[in-house]
Design a protein around this motif. Structure first.
Motif, mmCIF file in Angstrom:
data_model
loop_
_atom_site.group_PDB
_atom_site.id
_atom_site.type_symbol
_atom_site.label_atom_id
_atom_site.label_comp_id
_atom_site.label_asym_id
_atom_site.label_seq_id
_atom_site.Cartn_x
_atom_site.Cartn_y
_atom_site.Cartn_z
ATOM 1 N N SER A 4 0.866 -1.176 0.000
ATOM 2 C CA SER A 4 0.000 0.000 0.000
ATOM 3 C C SER A 4 0.906 1.230 0.000
ATOM 4 O O SER A 4 1.877 1.280 0.764
ATOM 5 C CB SER A 4 -0.906 0.021 1.238
ATOM 6 O OG SER A 4 -1.736 -1.115 1.270
ATOM 7 N N ARG A 7 -0.744 7.830 -2.996
ATOM 8 C CA ARG A 7 -0.860 8.146 -4.416
ATOM 9 C C ARG A 7 0.199 9.157 -4.857
ATOM 10 O O ARG A 7 0.795 9.031 -5.935
ATOM 11 C CB ARG A 7 -2.267 8.670 -4.696
ATOM 12 C CG ARG A 7 -2.522 9.038 -6.154
ATOM 13 C CD ARG A 7 -2.609 10.544 -6.329
ATOM 14 N NE ARG A 7 -2.905 10.932 -7.700
ATOM 15 C CZ ARG A 7 -2.800 12.155 -8.156
ATOM 16 N NH1 ARG A 7 -2.391 13.119 -7.336
ATOM 17 N NH2 ARG A 7 -3.076 12.464 -9.411
ATOM 18 N N LEU A 74 0.471 2.430 -16.172
ATOM 19 C CA LEU A 74 0.410 2.627 -14.719
ATOM 20 C C LEU A 74 0.438 4.112 -14.370
ATOM 21 O O LEU A 74 -0.315 4.575 -13.502
ATOM 22 C CB LEU A 74 1.574 1.898 -14.045
ATOM 23 C CG LEU A 74 1.620 1.989 -12.517
ATOM 24 C CD1 LEU A 74 0.360 1.390 -11.895
ATOM 25 C CD2 LEU A 74 2.863 1.292 -11.960
ATOM 26 N N VAL A 78 -2.505 6.119 -12.236
ATOM 27 C CA VAL A 78 -2.213 6.795 -10.971
ATOM 28 C C VAL A 78 -2.470 8.298 -11.093
ATOM 29 O O VAL A 78 -2.979 8.938 -10.176
ATOM 30 C CB VAL A 78 -0.756 6.530 -10.539
ATOM 31 C CG1 VAL A 78 -0.430 7.276 -9.257
ATOM 32 C CG2 VAL A 78 -0.531 5.033 -10.338
ATOM 33 N N VAL A 87 -3.108 3.666 -2.488
ATOM 34 C CA VAL A 87 -3.146 2.737 -3.621
ATOM 35 C C VAL A 87 -2.559 1.392 -3.193
ATOM 36 O O VAL A 87 -1.494 1.344 -2.574
ATOM 37 C CB VAL A 87 -2.341 3.295 -4.817
ATOM 38 C CG1 VAL A 87 -2.485 2.379 -6.035
ATOM 39 C CG2 VAL A 87 -2.805 4.708 -5.163
ATOM 40 N N ARG A 88 -3.291 0.310 -3.515
ATOM 41 C CA ARG A 88 -2.813 -1.046 -3.211
ATOM 42 C C ARG A 88 -2.365 -1.698 -4.509
ATOM 43 O O ARG A 88 -3.080 -1.689 -5.507
ATOM 44 C CB ARG A 88 -3.922 -1.889 -2.575
ATOM 45 C CG ARG A 88 -4.167 -1.545 -1.126
ATOM 46 C CD ARG A 88 -5.498 -2.136 -0.640
ATOM 47 N NE ARG A 88 -5.597 -3.573 -0.870
ATOM 48 C CZ ARG A 88 -5.114 -4.499 -0.039
ATOM 49 N NH1 ARG A 88 -4.486 -4.132 1.067
ATOM 50 N NH2 ARG A 88 -5.261 -5.777 -0.295
ATOM 51 N N LEU A 89 -1.139 -2.243 -4.488
ATOM 52 C CA LEU A 89 -0.610 -2.989 -5.630
ATOM 53 C C LEU A 89 -0.418 -4.430 -5.194
ATOM 54 O O LEU A 89 0.289 -4.695 -4.215
ATOM 55 C CB LEU A 89 0.728 -2.401 -6.098
ATOM 56 C CG LEU A 89 0.747 -0.912 -6.488
ATOM 57 C CD1 LEU A 89 2.158 -0.484 -6.874
ATOM 58 C CD2 LEU A 89 -0.217 -0.630 -7.635
ATOM 59 N N SER A 99 -2.757 -6.184 -9.733
ATOM 60 C CA SER A 99 -3.989 -5.529 -9.311
ATOM 61 C C SER A 99 -3.664 -4.160 -8.725
ATOM 62 O O SER A 99 -2.797 -4.034 -7.860
ATOM 63 C CB SER A 99 -4.703 -6.402 -8.262
ATOM 64 O OG SER A 99 -5.776 -5.697 -7.688
ATOM 65 N N VAL A 100 -4.349 -3.134 -9.244
ATOM 66 C CA VAL A 100 -4.191 -1.764 -8.753
ATOM 67 C C VAL A 100 -5.541 -1.324 -8.192
ATOM 68 O O VAL A 100 -6.530 -1.234 -8.924
ATOM 69 C CB VAL A 100 -3.741 -0.803 -9.881
ATOM 70 C CG1 VAL A 100 -3.523 0.603 -9.330
ATOM 71 C CG2 VAL A 100 -2.483 -1.317 -10.560
ATOM 72 N N GLU A 101 -5.579 -1.042 -6.893
ATOM 73 C CA GLU A 101 -6.846 -0.686 -6.248
ATOM 74 C C GLU A 101 -6.697 0.626 -5.486
ATOM 75 O O GLU A 101 -5.686 0.857 -4.819
ATOM 76 C CB GLU A 101 -7.272 -1.784 -5.266
ATOM 77 C CG GLU A 101 -7.454 -3.153 -5.902
ATOM 78 C CD GLU A 101 -7.653 -4.241 -4.850
ATOM 79 O OE1 GLU A 101 -7.855 -3.888 -3.664
ATOM 80 O OE2 GLU A 101 -7.573 -5.422 -5.216
ATOM 81 N N HIS A 106 -10.648 -0.242 -9.522
ATOM 82 C CA HIS A 106 -9.874 -1.481 -9.553
ATOM 83 C C HIS A 106 -9.402 -1.745 -10.979
ATOM 84 O O HIS A 106 -10.193 -1.680 -11.929
ATOM 85 C CB HIS A 106 -10.708 -2.668 -9.060
ATOM 86 C CG HIS A 106 -9.954 -3.959 -9.081
ATOM 87 N ND1 HIS A 106 -9.931 -4.806 -10.179
ATOM 88 C CD2 HIS A 106 -9.159 -4.543 -8.150
ATOM 89 C CE1 HIS A 106 -9.167 -5.851 -9.913
ATOM 90 N NE2 HIS A 106 -8.691 -5.722 -8.689
#
Length: 372
Positions: A4, A7, A74, A78, A87-89, A99-101, A106
């Motif tokens: 995590s 941003r 990416l 972002v 942001v979770r990768l 996975s980018v959340e 998502h």
């Protein structure tokens, strides 16, 4: 890999990475950024095989690991996420997707194997020294406008960084030239740089380096070998191959006998050149300078479009002189002047002209005249 990250930190790192990536790639992996997470840090590595940038950022690393994903895609994702987002990768290593959340957004991006990503071989650097960011910024910013874009003269496609003899002793010097104009900028020689071999830093590396030099408080660690140069801050490392060629003996084109001295307000001069050059649409717009005692008349004569003339009050006490220059070159050189006054030193209408910032000899510019 599971992390995590804020941003803003992610955007800054990915922006630097994607600017190194070439848009047209025949090798798919070179379009990707290598993301490596370990401890409480995540690094983003990008390369075009000539330049490599590694940007480190703090992150919450739940599971260490690595992944590669398209850098431009990416970055675009972002960039469009809301400010302040976390942001979770996540890459489970099996699905071939990253996975980018962020909040309710998502994305699942295709990945390539990390072992395919080329890492620039580390070099044995023969010279290591540190210099404040403002010093390097001045050296490269004031020189880079004169870098040649002619691919056939590849050895001029960069800034020549080397140790030279200045007026008061050895200096760290940057020089660039395209054969029409030349910039030579000096700075005090940093400790440890005395035995540095001269290297030609490529244009792309100079532009990427500029992004490291914005923080006035930062010390830049510089390492030089015969084939590579590296610039490092606590969070970013930029490594570049140097141009394999011999920079010409620039000292031969810097005039030493120019005695006709013109002193003019740099801002007024640049604005006047810009105004009179407006009437000509040619790429090589010629501006004529007519000098008499304490008077400068700038003029452009474009038969198809018209003509223009502007007069400036200047400091000039020599015999009358009429000389022409490419307007673009004059504007670029005048734009380098930090001080109020620019000093031009002429010999004749057919000889190279020298320009300095006031009485400061640490920044010297040479421009070739044009027939008008």
């Amino acid at each position: 890999m599971k992390i995590s990250i804020e941003r803003s930190a992610l955007l800054r790192a990915v922006a630097r990475a994607q600017s190194v990536v070439e848009r047209r790639n025949t090798i798919p992996i070179l379009a990707n950024v290598l993301i490596e997470a370990e401890g409480d840090t995540v690094s983003f590595r990008a390369t075009d095989l000539d330049i490599e940038v590694v940007d480190r950022a703090p992150a919450q690393v739940e599971r260490a690991g690595a992944s590669t994903v398209n850098a431009v895609t990416l970055h675009e994702i972002v960039r469009k996420l809301p400010d302040g987002a976390l942001v979770r990768l996540v890459d489970d290593g099996a699905s071939g997707r990253l996975s980018v959340e962020a909040g309710r957004s998502h994305f699942a991006l295709a990945t390539l194997p990390r072992q395919d990503f080329p890492v620039m071989a580390s070099s044995e650097y023969s010279t290591n020294f540190a210099a404040p960011a403002p010093v390097l910024r001045r050296l490269f910013d004031k020189a880079k406008f004169a870098i040649s874009t002619e691919e056939t003269r590849y050895y001029l496609n960069g800034v020549y960084m080397h140790v030279a003899d200045g007026e008061t002793g050895p200096v760290l010097r940057c020089v660039a030239t395209d054969g029409h104009r030349l910039a030579r900028i000096d700075a005090d020689l940093p400790d440890g740089a005395a035995n540095m071999a001269g290297v030609i830093v490529p244009r792309k590396a100079v532009n990427e380096l500029r992004k490291l030099l914005d923080d006035d408080e930062t010390e830049i660690a510089v390492s030089v070998s015969e084939t590579k140069v590296r610039f490092a801050t606590p969070g970013i490392v930029l490594t570049s191959k140097v141009i394999d060629g011999t920079f010409p003996d620039y000292t031969r084109v810097i005039p030493t006998g120019n005695t006709k001295r013109l002193e003019v307000d740099a801002g007024d001069f640049a604005r006047a050149v810009d105004r009179v050059a407006t009437v000509s649409s040619e790429r090589s717009r010629a501006v004529k300078l007519q000098l008499e005692e304490d008077r400068l008349v700038l003029s452009v004569n474009a038969p198809d479009a018209g003509n223009a003339e502007e007069e400036l009050v200047v400091g000039y006490a020599d015999e009358p002189l009429s000389i022409g220059f490419n307007a673009k070159y004059l504007l670029e050189i005048a734009g380098q002047v930090d001080r109020e006054n620019a000093v031009f030193l002429f010999n004749s209408s057919g000889d190279p002209t020298l320009m300095r910032e006031g009485d400061d000899a640490s920044a010297v510019y040479v421009v070739m005249p044009m027939r008008v």
